[in-house]
Design a protein around this motif. Structure first.
Motif, mmCIF file in Angstrom:
data_model
loop_
_atom_site.group_PDB
_atom_site.id
_atom_site.type_symbol
_atom_site.label_atom_id
_atom_site.label_comp_id
_atom_site.label_asym_id
_atom_site.label_seq_id
_atom_site.Cartn_x
_atom_site.Cartn_y
_atom_site.Cartn_z
ATOM 1 N N ARG A 267 0.849 -1.196 0.000
ATOM 2 C CA ARG A 267 0.000 0.000 0.000
ATOM 3 C C ARG A 267 0.884 1.245 0.000
ATOM 4 O O ARG A 267 1.655 1.456 0.930
ATOM 5 N N VAL B 140 1.270 5.400 -0.388
ATOM 6 C CA VAL B 140 0.725 6.758 -0.377
ATOM 7 C C VAL B 140 1.579 7.611 -1.306
ATOM 8 O O VAL B 140 2.809 7.602 -1.205
ATOM 9 N N ARG C 96 -2.749 5.139 -2.797
ATOM 10 C CA ARG C 96 -3.612 6.021 -2.013
ATOM 11 C C ARG C 96 -3.060 7.435 -2.182
ATOM 12 O O ARG C 96 -1.889 7.682 -1.887
ATOM 13 N N GLY D 248 -2.164 11.099 -1.390
ATOM 14 C CA GLY D 248 -1.967 11.881 -0.171
ATOM 15 C C GLY D 248 -0.633 12.591 -0.199
ATOM 16 O O GLY D 248 0.286 12.196 -0.927
ATOM 17 N N ARG D 249 -0.535 13.644 0.618
ATOM 18 C CA ARG D 249 0.694 14.438 0.674
ATOM 19 C C ARG D 249 1.520 14.182 1.933
ATOM 20 O O ARG D 249 2.694 14.514 1.990
ATOM 21 N N ILE E 271 2.310 11.707 5.718
ATOM 22 C CA ILE E 271 2.624 10.317 6.065
ATOM 23 C C ILE E 271 1.814 9.842 7.270
ATOM 24 O O ILE E 271 2.171 8.834 7.888
ATOM 25 N N ASP F 211 -0.928 8.332 7.195
ATOM 26 C CA ASP F 211 -1.444 6.991 6.913
ATOM 27 C C ASP F 211 -0.449 5.912 7.320
ATOM 28 O O ASP F 211 -0.839 4.791 7.668
ATOM 29 N N HIS G 267 -2.414 2.485 7.885
ATOM 30 C CA HIS G 267 -3.256 2.396 6.697
ATOM 31 C C HIS G 267 -2.450 2.247 5.414
ATOM 32 O O HIS G 267 -3.037 2.079 4.340
ATOM 33 N N ALA G 268 -1.152 2.377 5.491
ATOM 34 C CA ALA G 268 -0.297 2.241 4.314
ATOM 35 C C ALA G 268 1.050 1.713 4.759
ATOM 36 O O ALA G 268 1.403 1.759 5.950
ATOM 37 N N ALA H 229 5.397 5.452 1.599
ATOM 38 C CA ALA H 229 4.901 6.706 1.049
ATOM 39 C C ALA H 229 5.973 7.375 0.211
ATOM 40 O O ALA H 229 7.152 7.358 0.569
ATOM 41 N N TYR I 40 7.276 10.763 -0.487
ATOM 42 C CA TYR I 40 7.162 11.957 0.349
ATOM 43 C C TYR I 40 8.059 13.051 -0.195
ATOM 44 O O TYR I 40 9.208 12.805 -0.569
#
Length: 302
Positions: A101, A103, A132, A134-135, A137, A139, A144-145, A148, A150
């Protein structure tokens, strides 16, 4: 004679409802996320409050907020539940069949990651990737992830992070501006054209010009856009000049819809990082494959 042993901990579904309520705009929103009716969700919260013997929320004229006791309880139970969720996900990943997963900022997903994902799937058919948008971290912290993409530097705490690519900026526009005039090729011409920018990341024009030691007259404020791809399209339509990262705009550049203006290129003061939720995720075979693949794919922009 039978003995009844009193439970020392409430049911996990009640704790899950409590934590989700604190992360949602309302009980109704939290209920929707658990596919429960509002009344069924409220019963879970009430059952938890009855179990602990104290109100965790303040209910006032239709609004619900955490009580002081609820805030203290949340600080104690949230890390434990997140640890349980993380341990479960990691165990499932070890057995196979779990997705990695990820982000990812919308601009990076549209500009580079999604167009290149078929290559990853071809090389690593055993790894499933879920994206997913998103900007930040958060999550990762909430379980949830797993990883990421980033844009940093920034505060990532103790989570493992690897710098995967610097972000340099180049000046671009359409081959011909909407006014019919030729685009500028030097910084000295900037006062005569409209500039385009995005709200986030902030200050890209300022950092870019500072790194190029621009010493010309003050420039009029740029026209701002909510998202990078909107700014790209505005520039391709001839509405002005923009500072873009080739990582994100390379397809428009390759297609000729955008052209580089001069040889100016400078760091934007930010980089792309791949952040893992923890060291266990960083060591997972699927995460290692993804990290190696994305690093190799972005190498040409370094």
């Amino acid at each position: 004679m039978s003995r009844t042993i009193r439970r020392q901990a409430p049911p996990l579904e009640a704790i899950e409802a409590f934590i989700l309520a604190t992360r949602s705009s309302s009980f109704r929103d939290a209920a929707d996320r658990l596919a429960l009716s509002p009344s069924a969700f409220s019963r879970r919260i009430q059952a938890l409050e009855a179990f602990v013997g104290v109100a965790l929320f303040v209910r006032d004229k239709g609004s619900v907020t955490l009580s002081k006791t609820g805030e203290r309880y949340l600080r104690m139970v949230e890390p434990a539940i997140d640890s349980i969720r993380r341990a479960t996900v990691d165990l499932q990943a070890e057995r196979g069949g779990m997705a990695l997963r990820v982000v990812v900022p919308q601009s990076f997903a549209i500009g580079w990651l999604i167009p290149n994902l078929p290559d990853f799937q071809h090389k690593h058919a055993d790894v499933k990737v879920e994206l997913r948008i998103g900007r930040d971290i958060d999550d990762l912290r909430r379980g949830h992830a797993d990883v990421a993409i980033y844009v940093g530097p920034g505060n990532i705490g103790s989570m493992p992070a690897i710098r995967i690519a610097p972000i340099n900026g180049v000046m671009v526009s359409a081959p011909v501006l909407a006014s019919g005039s030729a685009p500028p090729t030097s910084l000295a011409e900037l006062p005569n054209v409209d500039r385009l920018a995005v709200y986030r990341p902030e200050g890209l024009w300022e950092r870019w010009l500072r790194n190029l030691k621009y010493d010309g007259p003050p420039l009029a404020p740029p026209t701002y856009f909510e998202a990078q791809f909107l700014m790209f399209e505005a520039a391709a339509a001839g509405l002005g000049v923009a500072i873009v990262a080739p990582i994100l705009a390379h397809r428009l550049l390759d297609q000729g819809r955008l052209v580089r203006l001069g040889a100016h290129e400078a760091p934007l003061g930010i980089d792309y990082y791949l952040v893992s939720a923890d060291e266990a995720v960083q060591r997972r075979p699927d995460a290692i494959k993804f990290r190696k693949w994305i690093g190799e794919g972005l190498a040409r922009f370094s």
